[in-house]
Design an enzyme around this catalytic site. Structure first.
Site, PDB file in Angstrom:
ATOM      1  N   ALA A  50      -8.471   5.440  -4.776  1.00 19.53           N
ATOM      2  CA  ALA A  50      -8.680   4.702  -6.024  1.00 19.53           C
ATOM      3  C   ALA A  50     -10.068   4.058  -6.041  1.00 19.53           C
ATOM      4  O   ALA A  50     -10.762   4.099  -7.064  1.00 19.53           O
ATOM      5  CB  ALA A  50      -7.598   3.637  -6.199  1.00 19.53           C
ATOM      6  N   GLY A  82      -0.471  13.681   2.278  1.00 21.05           N
ATOM      7  CA  GLY A  82      -0.195  15.122   2.314  1.00 21.05           C
ATOM      8  C   GLY A  82      -0.966  15.878   1.248  1.00 21.05           C
ATOM      9  O   GLY A  82      -0.936  17.107   1.211  1.00 21.05           O
ATOM     10  N   GLY A  83      -1.632  15.154   0.356  1.00 23.62           N
ATOM     11  CA  GLY A  83      -2.504  15.805  -0.632  1.00 23.62           C
ATOM     12  C   GLY A  83      -1.797  16.317  -1.873  1.00 23.62           C
ATOM     13  O   GLY A  83      -2.429  16.916  -2.732  1.00 23.62           O
ATOM     14  N   ASP A 258      -4.047  -7.123   1.153  1.00 24.18           N
ATOM     15  CA  ASP A 258      -5.083  -8.161   0.961  1.00 24.18           C
ATOM     16  C   ASP A 258      -5.423  -8.379  -0.516  1.00 24.18           C
ATOM     17  O   ASP A 258      -5.608  -9.515  -0.970  1.00 24.18           O
ATOM     18  CB  ASP A 258      -6.402  -7.780   1.655  1.00 24.18           C
ATOM     19  CG  ASP A 258      -6.251  -7.484   3.134  1.00 24.18           C
ATOM     20  OD1 ASP A 258      -5.108  -7.412   3.617  1.00 24.18           O
ATOM     21  OD2 ASP A 258      -7.286  -7.327   3.799  1.00 24.18           O
ATOM     22  N   ARG A 317      13.712   9.978  -3.554  1.00 28.30           N
ATOM     23  CA  ARG A 317      13.431   9.572  -2.175  1.00 28.30           C
ATOM     24  C   ARG A 317      14.358   8.441  -1.722  1.00 28.30           C
ATOM     25  O   ARG A 317      14.808   8.420  -0.588  1.00 28.30           O
ATOM     26  CB  ARG A 317      11.967   9.143  -2.070  1.00 28.30           C
ATOM     27  CG  ARG A 317      11.040  10.314  -2.203  1.00 28.30           C
ATOM     28  CD  ARG A 317       9.603   9.919  -2.242  1.00 28.30           C
ATOM     29  NE  ARG A 317       8.769  11.070  -1.947  1.00 28.30           N
ATOM     30  CZ  ARG A 317       7.473  11.006  -1.733  1.00 28.30           C
ATOM     31  NH1 ARG A 317       6.844   9.854  -1.787  1.00 28.30           N
ATOM     32  NH2 ARG A 317       6.777  12.092  -1.460  1.00 28.30           N
ATOM     33  N   GLU A 454      -2.572   1.809  -5.241  1.00 31.30           N
ATOM     34  CA  GLU A 454      -1.337   1.212  -4.730  1.00 31.30           C
ATOM     35  C   GLU A 454      -1.337  -0.312  -4.781  1.00 31.30           C
ATOM     36  O   GLU A 454      -0.287  -0.941  -4.640  1.00 31.30           O
ATOM     37  CB  GLU A 454      -1.086   1.722  -3.295  1.00 31.30           C
ATOM     38  CG  GLU A 454       0.384   1.760  -2.961  1.00 31.30           C
ATOM     39  CD  GLU A 454       0.690   2.395  -1.604  1.00 31.30           C
ATOM     40  OE1 GLU A 454       0.047   3.404  -1.246  1.00 31.30           O
ATOM     41  OE2 GLU A 454       1.590   1.874  -0.917  1.00 31.30           O
ATOM     42  N   LEU A 470      -1.117  10.148  -5.888  1.00 28.68           N
ATOM     43  CA  LEU A 470      -2.512  10.617  -5.899  1.00 28.68           C
ATOM     44  C   LEU A 470      -3.006  10.782  -7.338  1.00 28.68           C
ATOM     45  O   LEU A 470      -4.171  10.503  -7.637  1.00 28.68           O
ATOM     46  CB  LEU A 470      -2.651  11.912  -5.088  1.00 28.68           C
ATOM     47  CG  LEU A 470      -2.522  11.694  -3.571  1.00 28.68           C
ATOM     48  CD1 LEU A 470      -2.575  13.018  -2.816  1.00 28.68           C
ATOM     49  CD2 LEU A 470      -3.608  10.756  -3.044  1.00 28.68           C
TER      50      LEU A 470
HETATM   51  C1  LIG Z   1       1.193   9.595   5.301  1.00 25.78           C
HETATM   52  C2  LIG Z   1       1.133   9.495   3.807  1.00 25.78           C
HETATM   53  C3  LIG Z   1       1.275  10.640   3.036  1.00 25.78           C
HETATM   54  C4  LIG Z   1       1.207  10.565   1.652  1.00 25.78           C
HETATM   55  N1  LIG Z   1       1.262  11.721   0.922  1.00 25.78           N
HETATM   56  C5  LIG Z   1       1.146  11.643  -0.428  1.00 25.78           C
HETATM   57  C6  LIG Z   1       1.092  12.837  -1.208  1.00 25.78           C
HETATM   58  O1  LIG Z   1       1.110  13.960  -0.690  1.00 25.78           O
HETATM   59  N2  LIG Z   1       1.009  12.695  -2.562  1.00 25.78           N
HETATM   60  C7  LIG Z   1       0.965  11.476  -3.186  1.00 25.78           C
HETATM   61  O2  LIG Z   1       0.905  11.418  -4.411  1.00 25.78           O
HETATM   62  N3  LIG Z   1       0.980  10.339  -2.448  1.00 25.78           N
HETATM   63  C8  LIG Z   1       1.035  10.394  -1.102  1.00 25.78           C
HETATM   64  N4  LIG Z   1       1.022   9.240  -0.372  1.00 25.78           N
HETATM   65  C9  LIG Z   1       0.756   7.968  -1.064  1.00 25.78           C
HETATM   66  C10 LIG Z   1      -0.730   7.883  -1.420  1.00 25.78           C
HETATM   67  O3  LIG Z   1      -1.473   8.531  -0.426  1.00 25.78           O
HETATM   68  C11 LIG Z   1      -1.190   6.436  -1.545  1.00 25.78           C
HETATM   69  O4  LIG Z   1      -0.369   5.731  -2.422  1.00 25.78           O
HETATM   70  C12 LIG Z   1      -2.623   6.401  -2.074  1.00 25.78           C
HETATM   71  O5  LIG Z   1      -3.453   7.216  -1.282  1.00 25.78           O
HETATM   72  C13 LIG Z   1      -3.159   4.987  -2.108  1.00 25.78           C
HETATM   73  O6  LIG Z   1      -4.498   5.049  -2.482  1.00 25.78           O
HETATM   74  P1  LIG Z   1      -5.319   3.712  -2.679  1.00 25.78           P
HETATM   75  O7  LIG Z   1      -6.715   4.114  -2.937  1.00 25.78           O
HETATM   76  O8  LIG Z   1      -4.628   2.841  -3.638  1.00 25.78           O
HETATM   77  O9  LIG Z   1      -5.216   2.996  -1.260  1.00 25.78           O
HETATM   78  P2  LIG Z   1      -5.803   3.491   0.119  1.00 25.78           P
HETATM   79  O10 LIG Z   1      -6.120   4.926   0.113  1.00 25.78           O
HETATM   80  O11 LIG Z   1      -4.894   2.985   1.171  1.00 25.78           O
HETATM   81  O12 LIG Z   1      -7.204   2.717   0.198  1.00 25.78           O
HETATM   82  C14 LIG Z   1      -7.274   1.310   0.241  1.00 25.78           C
HETATM   83  C15 LIG Z   1      -8.492   0.939   1.069  1.00 25.78           C
HETATM   84  O13 LIG Z   1      -8.760  -0.447   0.922  1.00 25.78           O
HETATM   85  C16 LIG Z   1      -9.159  -0.960   2.179  1.00 25.78           C
HETATM   86  N5  LIG Z   1      -8.955  -2.417   2.193  1.00 25.78           N
HETATM   87  C17 LIG Z   1      -7.766  -3.084   2.229  1.00 25.78           C
HETATM   88  N6  LIG Z   1      -7.995  -4.414   2.246  1.00 25.78           N
HETATM   89  C18 LIG Z   1      -9.353  -4.585   2.193  1.00 25.78           C
HETATM   90  C19 LIG Z   1     -10.206  -5.727   2.197  1.00 25.78           C
HETATM   91  N7  LIG Z   1      -9.732  -6.977   2.269  1.00 25.78           N
HETATM   92  N8  LIG Z   1     -11.558  -5.545   2.141  1.00 25.78           N
HETATM   93  C20 LIG Z   1     -12.075  -4.280   2.106  1.00 25.78           C
HETATM   94  N9  LIG Z   1     -11.302  -3.165   2.137  1.00 25.78           N
HETATM   95  C21 LIG Z   1      -9.964  -3.314   2.166  1.00 25.78           C
HETATM   96  C22 LIG Z   1      -8.256  -0.214   3.150  1.00 25.78           C
HETATM   97  O14 LIG Z   1      -8.734  -0.281   4.460  1.00 25.78           O
HETATM   98  C23 LIG Z   1      -8.276   1.190   2.555  1.00 25.78           C
HETATM   99  O15 LIG Z   1      -9.324   1.967   3.059  1.00 25.78           O
HETATM  100  C24 LIG Z   1       1.056   9.298   1.018  1.00 25.78           C
HETATM  101  C25 LIG Z   1       0.919   8.149   1.787  1.00 25.78           C
HETATM  102  C26 LIG Z   1       0.943   8.236   3.169  1.00 25.78           C
HETATM  103  C27 LIG Z   1       0.778   6.994   3.987  1.00 25.78           C
END
Ligand SMILES: Cc1cc2nc3c(=O)[nH]c(=O)nc-3n(C[C@H](O)[C@H](O)[C@H](O)COP(=O)(O)OP(=O)(O)OC[C@H]3O[C@@H](n4cnc5c(N)ncnc54)[C@H](O)[C@@H]3O)c2cc1C
Length: 488
Positions: A50, A82-83, A258, A317, A454, A470
């Protein structure tokens, strides 16, 4: 005499210089070091899917962008995902004879989340998912031609990266695009606090690896993209006391919520915090999603330690995980056959033969031999597989009502992997509107603050469809970046 005077004068100058230096150093010691201040248009917190999508989108809309990432590497949960990416995609789906529509994706998402999501956000998600996928393709990312049903997706509209490198290609594609557009990404830089001035978020206080305080001023806006809190046991127990440390997680250690805490401190409204998703798919040793062949929903069955099925494998799920908790030792085996054995890597980017060598995946030439190897009664497993194959033949699963009955399990070799419940996704978080503006407790947008991914709530409701996260991350990341750049 003159000589003695010169020595005295020099000595006096030296003493004076030393005392000035001493005085300065003691002044310096007393003073708190000044925070380093940097100014830009948009500050993004979090370099997962994101955050990077928001950064690219903000830069596309003319903004100068700085991304803060607390971990030593970018990627968050996105890189370990898992993409699977859900989107109604007539071009690909027609070739496979799959009937689908935006309305169906909308209804399944709302109903699959018990109608707890905000319908206007679900509408934005499903209507923009395919465009988000095309946006990634325009940056060079490649997806497979075939779609499938990832676990809990409820329908075959899940896309996966062409090179089977799961979440990695999302992050690499976005990271490269961000850097090409001049986005500055700072790792080991943890956001600590949002800076408010006259009711507007104008920047972020952060710390670097050395513990120094850094101030990032944002002329246009701050985007929160810090992900969820599945790895924060205390926080998840605050909202669901059953999710103690004995239940592992699939998440990266930085998923500690956070952003939710920071946003709450400036008056953000939180929604759906009690909706925490578990998966029945955890590795029994560490709760991760790796260590199995990860076939599609249509290609596998689940059996308990008695060798019996206990749930429809295409169910929600939460339904599958709750059913697994009721089985002996809450442990199950995923059973599949040769037809779905990965041609290259698994969708978690693992070498399937390596998994067999490590004993994560058990291989056998007959169902009875497989049963003996995993220590379940062979006659039970044989009867279970025969009954399931009959259900596939008749296209009717009378026992559990599975609808996505794709393939019989009839072609050796056969495979099994043990799996346990694991905490996977936090559906609740900061409330946003359709422009990804963060909503305050008074129901109005908080000026200068946006959020995506998320860290937000209200998009998935009480249960998230597999593959919808994703799409959420890309669709709302993109919107948040644009809104912040335009200062909307
Ligand atoms: C093992 C696994 C498999 C998955 N497979 C799928 C799938 O196949 N399809 C699907 O739709 N969803 C899947 N999901 C869910 C999906 O991957 C996540 O919901 C999504 O990637 C979250 O993206 P995001 O950018 O919101 O957060 P994230 O990708 O977690 O990124 C958040 C970032 O913020 C950083 N951060 C946090 N706090 C701070 C702070 N205070 N200061 C600076 N940086 C900070 C973190 O370190 C991290 O790098 C999966 C999740 C997991 C764990």
């Amino acid at each position: 005499m003159r000589q003695r005077y010169r020595v005295f004068a020099l000595g006096l100058i030296l003493v004076l210089l030393l005392s000035i230096a001493g005085c300065q150093s003691s002044t310096l010691q007393q003073e708190k070091p000044q925070s380093k201040v940097e100014e830009t248009d948009v500050v993004v917190i979090g370099a997962g899917g994101a955050g990077l999508a928001a950064a690219v989108s903000a830069a596309e809309n003319g903004a100068k962008v700085i991304v803060l990432e607390k971990m030593p590497m970018v990627g968050g949960n996105t890189i370990r995902s898992g993409g699977a990416y859900n989107a109604v995609d007539p071009e690909r789906q027609k070739k496979q004879g799959i009937e689908d529509s935006i309305e169906k994706h909308f209804q399944q998402t709302l109903e699959g989340g018990d109608y707890k999501a905000k319908p206007e956000l679900v509408r934005v998600l499903v209507e923009n998912a395919l465009d988000g996928l095309h946006w990634l393709e325009s940056m060079g990312m490649k997806f497979k031609d075939e779609v499938y049903t990832v676990l809990g997706a409820l329908w075959p509209r899940s896309h996966s990266p062409a090179d089977n490198d799961a979440g990695f290609s999302y992050i690499e594609t976005l990271r490269k695009a961000a850097e090409e557009k001049g986005v500055k990404i700072l790792v080991e830089t943890k956001a600590e606090e949002l800076i408010m001035e006259n009711g507007r978020v104008v920047g972020v206080k952060a710390t670097n690896a050395e513990g120094e305080e850094l101030i990032f001023k944002a002329r246009k806006g701050v985007v929160l993209a810090t992900g969820g809190f599945a790895a924060n046991v205390e926080m998840r127990m605050k909202y669901n006391e059953n999710l103690g440390p004995e239940i592992p997680t699939t998440n990266h250690p930085g998923a500690t919520g956070d952003g939710i805490v920071m946003a709450e401190k400036v008056g953000a409204n939180l929604i759906g915090m009690e909706y925490i998703q578990l998966l029945p798919m955890g590795d029994p040793e560490d709760g991760s999603l790796t260590g199995w062949l990860a076939p599609g929903v249509e290609q596998m069955i689940f059996v308990n330690k008695e060798g019996k099925r206990f749930v429809a494998e295409d169910a929600r799920r939460d339904v599958m995980t709750n059913a697994l908790f009721k089985q002996p030792d809450a442990l199950m085996y995923v059973i599949s056959d040769h037809k779905s054995f990965p041609k290259g890597k698994t969708s978690f980017n693992e070498d399937p033969n390596d998994l067999i060598a490590k004993g994560k995946v058990i291989k056998a030439d007959t169902i009875e031999e497989l049963a003996r190897k995993i220590n379940v009664p062979p006659e039970n497993l044989k009867a279970t597989v025969e009954k399931y194959n009959k259900a596939v033949e008749q296209n009717k699963d009378e026992e559990f009502g599975k609808k996505l009955l794709g393939f019989k399990i009839d072609t050796p070799p056969f495979y099994a992997s043990a799996r346990k419940p694991t905490v996977h996704h936090t559906m609740g978080g900061v409330e946003i509107d359709t422009k990804a503006r963060v909503i305050g407790k008074d129901g109005k947008p908080i000026p200068g603050l946006y959020a995506a991914g998320e860290v937000t709530g209200g998009i998935h409701g009480a249960n998230r469809l597999g593959g919808n996260a994703l799409a959420d991350v890309i669709v709302f990341g993109r919107i948040a970046g644009e809104s912040a750049a335009k200062g909307e």
